[in-house]
Design a protein around this motif. Sequence first.
Motif, short mmCIF file in Angstrom:
data_model
loop_
_atom_site.label_atom_id
_atom_site.label_comp_id
_atom_site.label_asym_id
_atom_site.label_seq_id
_atom_site.Cartn_x
_atom_site.Cartn_y
_atom_site.Cartn_z
N TYR A 1 -3.82 -2.70 47.27
CA TYR A 1 -4.00 -1.26 47.46
C TYR A 1 -5.09 -0.97 48.48
O TYR A 1 -4.91 -0.16 49.40
N PHE A 2 -6.23 -1.64 48.34
CA PHE A 2 -7.32 -1.43 49.29
C PHE A 2 -6.92 -1.87 50.70
O PHE A 2 -7.27 -1.24 51.69
N GLY A 3 -6.19 -2.97 50.79
CA GLY A 3 -5.72 -3.42 52.10
C GLY A 3 -4.77 -2.43 52.74
O GLY A 3 -4.83 -2.18 53.95
N TYR A 4 -3.88 -1.86 51.94
CA TYR A 4 -2.93 -0.86 52.46
C TYR A 4 -3.65 0.38 52.95
O TYR A 4 -3.37 0.89 54.04
N ASN B 1 -10.90 -6.44 57.97
CA ASN B 1 -10.96 -6.11 56.55
C ASN B 1 -9.57 -5.86 55.98
O ASN B 1 -9.26 -6.31 54.88
N ALA B 2 -8.75 -5.14 56.71
CA ALA B 2 -7.39 -4.86 56.24
C ALA B 2 -6.61 -6.15 56.06
O ALA B 2 -5.94 -6.35 55.04
N ILE B 3 -6.71 -7.05 57.01
CA ILE B 3 -5.98 -8.31 56.92
C ILE B 3 -6.47 -9.14 55.75
O ILE B 3 -5.67 -9.69 54.98
N PHE C 1 -8.00 -8.14 52.98
CA PHE C 1 -7.60 -7.53 51.71
C PHE C 1 -6.13 -7.82 51.41
O PHE C 1 -5.76 -8.15 50.28
N LEU C 2 -5.26 -7.68 52.41
CA LEU C 2 -3.83 -7.91 52.19
C LEU C 2 -3.53 -9.37 51.88
O LEU C 2 -2.77 -9.68 50.96
N VAL C 3 -4.14 -10.28 52.62
CA VAL C 3 -3.91 -11.71 52.38
C VAL C 3 -4.48 -12.13 51.02
O VAL C 3 -3.82 -12.82 50.24
N GLY C 4 -5.69 -11.69 50.73
CA GLY C 4 -6.31 -12.02 49.44
C GLY C 4 -5.53 -11.45 48.28
O GLY C 4 -5.35 -12.11 47.24
N GLY C 5 -5.04 -10.23 48.41
CA GLY C 5 -4.24 -9.62 47.36
C GLY C 5 -2.94 -10.36 47.14
O GLY C 5 -2.52 -10.58 45.99
#
Length: 64
Positions: free
Chosen positions: A18-21, A42-44, A46-50
């Motif tokens: 959600y935070f990455g999106y 940061n976006a990348i 967050f998305l990869v970690g999620g």
Amino acid sequence: MNKILGLAALVAGAILLYFGYTEYNSHASQVTELVTGNPTDNAIWFLVGGAIAVIVGLGLVLKK
């Protein structure tokens, strides 16, 4: 015990996604993508970690 950890990883992964999106769709990320052609780091992350957390969580929950 593994099921509890799996559920926790699923929840954490969903939150990170959600935070990455939201970070990916933020104005700062859009301006950075316009200038450099890439979204913010940061976006990348967050998305990869999620995604990794969700996969690990599913693996722990579905494991017998």
